[in-house]
Write an enzyme that holds these catalytic residues in place. Structure first.
Site, PDB file in Angstrom:
ATOM      1  CD  GLU A 181      -3.049  -0.900   2.196  1.00 12.88           C
ATOM      2  OE1 GLU A 181      -4.138  -0.479   1.768  1.00 12.88           O
ATOM      3  OE2 GLU A 181      -2.818  -1.127   3.396  1.00 12.88           O
ATOM      4  CG  HIS A 208      -2.443   2.837   5.908  1.00 14.17           C
ATOM      5  ND1 HIS A 208      -3.799   3.070   5.913  1.00 14.17           N
ATOM      6  CD2 HIS A 208      -2.288   1.511   5.682  1.00 14.17           C
ATOM      7  CE1 HIS A 208      -4.435   1.926   5.667  1.00 14.17           C
ATOM      8  NE2 HIS A 208      -3.540   0.962   5.533  1.00 14.17           N
ATOM      9  CG  HIS A 240      -5.028  -1.965   9.218  1.00 21.62           C
ATOM     10  ND1 HIS A 240      -4.134  -2.970   8.962  1.00 21.62           N
ATOM     11  CD2 HIS A 240      -5.106  -1.230   8.067  1.00 21.62           C
ATOM     12  CE1 HIS A 240      -3.672  -2.847   7.709  1.00 21.62           C
ATOM     13  NE2 HIS A 240      -4.241  -1.804   7.157  1.00 21.62           N
ATOM     14  CG  HIS A 279      -8.169  -0.684   4.591  1.00 19.57           C
ATOM     15  ND1 HIS A 279      -7.630  -0.261   3.404  1.00 19.57           N
ATOM     16  CD2 HIS A 279      -7.110  -1.047   5.341  1.00 19.57           C
ATOM     17  CE1 HIS A 279      -6.315  -0.382   3.435  1.00 19.57           C
ATOM     18  NE2 HIS A 279      -5.970  -0.855   4.601  1.00 19.57           N
TER      19      HIS A 279
HETATM   20 MN    MN Z   1      -3.953  -1.092   5.116  1.00 23.55          MN
END
Ligand code: MN
Length: 240
Positions: free
Chosen positions: A80, A99, A101, A169
Site C-alpha cells: 500500500e 496508515h 488499521h 479497512h
Molecule cells: Mn492497510
C-alpha cells in the site's frame, strides 16, 4: 535521475516513528509511516516490507511519488505504498503520513460516522474526519490501496482534511512533520474510543471547529514533550 541522499536523522526519525506507533498500539504487524524527503519533495522515505516494531535504519528506502524505489533494492515493498506517494503528490503541505488499521477507528468508517473532536487533544480533527469507500469507484476489492489509481482516489477523499477513514479497512492521517503525524495517529485512536463511550451516555458536545483549531495550535507547540516520552519507551535504535 540523481539520487539525493536523505538526512540520516530523518531516517532515524522514521525508524523511531515506526517503533512508537507499535508501542502505542496504533499499528501491529501491518501499517506504515512515511516522511517526505528533506531535500527532494518528489521522494518520500518508507520502510521496506517490515513489521513497524522491527524496522531498522537500513530498512528505510526512498520512493518516488509513483511508488517506485529510487535506489535498487532486493527488499519487498509495502503493497500500500501508493497511499503515501499519491497523498504527497496531492498535498504539498504534507510532510508525513501514517496508515494504520487502529481498531477503535474501524467502526466509524464502517458506519459512515465521522470522528469528531471530543476533547482538545484531538483538535486536529477540526470539523471531523472524512471517509473513503473503495467500493464507490472500484466495486468488490480486497480493500487494499494497491496501485496509483486507488491512491489518487484516496488522496481525493482526504482533500484538505487531516484524517481519512477507509471503510472496512483502516485510516490514514497526515501531518506537517513526523512528530505531528504520529501524534495525530495516536490521538485519532484515543478520540475514537472516547467518542464511542460518550455516545453511549447521551448527546455529545464536540469542540466547535474554532475551538478545534485553537486547541490544535496549542497542542502543536507541545508535541515535542509527548514525543520525548514515547521515544523513551521504545529504547535505543540502531544508529545511522
Ligand atoms: Mn492497510
Amino acid at each position: 535521475m540523481a539520487v539525493a541522499p536523505p538526512d540520516p536523522t530523518l531516517i532515524d526519525k522514521v525508524v523511531i516513528a515506526n517503533r512508537i506507533l507499535y508501542d502505542q498500539g496504533v499499528v501491529d504487524g501491518l501499517g506504515h509511516v512515511s516522511a517526505r524527503h528533506n531535500s527532494d519533495p518528489s521522494q518520500f522515505l518508507l520502510s521496506c516490507n517490515r513489521a513497524p516494531g522491527l524496522v531498522r535504519h537500513a530498512d528505510v528506502l526512498c520512493y518516488d511519488l509513483d511508488g517506485n524505489t529510487v535506489s535498487p533494492t532486493t527488499e519487498r515493498s509495502y503493497l500500500e505504498r501508493f497511499i503515501h506517494g499519491e497523498i504527497y503528490r496531492a498535498r504539498p503541505d504534507v510532510m508525513a503520513v501514517v496508515h494504520s488499521h487502529s481498531p477503535s477507528v474501524i467502526p466509524f468508517g464502517a458506519t459512515g460516522n465521522r470522528l469528531r473532536p471530543i476533547f482538545h487533544m484531538a483538535g486536529f480533527l477540526g470539523s471531523g474526519s472524512t471517509t473513503f469507500d473503495i467500493r464507490d469507484g472500484f466495486g468488490d476489492t480486497d480493500l487494499l490501496i494497491r496501485n496509483n489509481e486507488l491512491g489518487k482516489a484516496l488522496a481525493q477523499s482526504l482533500g484538505n482534511y487531516s484524517c481519512v477513514l477507509m471503510r472496512g479497512h483502516g485510516s490514514t492521517v497526515v501531518g506537517n512533520s513526523v512528530e505531528q503525524a504520529v501524534y495525530r495517529a495516536i490521538y485519532a485512536e484515543v478520540n475514537a474510543k472516547l467518542q464511542v463511550q460518550a455516545l453511549g451516555l447521551g448527546q455529545v458536545t464536540y469542540l466547535t471547529p474554532k475551538e478545534a483549531d485553537l486547541a490544535a495550535a496549542a497542542n502543536d507547540s507541545q508535541i515535542g514533550r509527548s514525543w520525548d516520552l514515547w521515544r523513551r519507551r521504545v529504547g535505543p535504535i540502531d544508529a545511522a
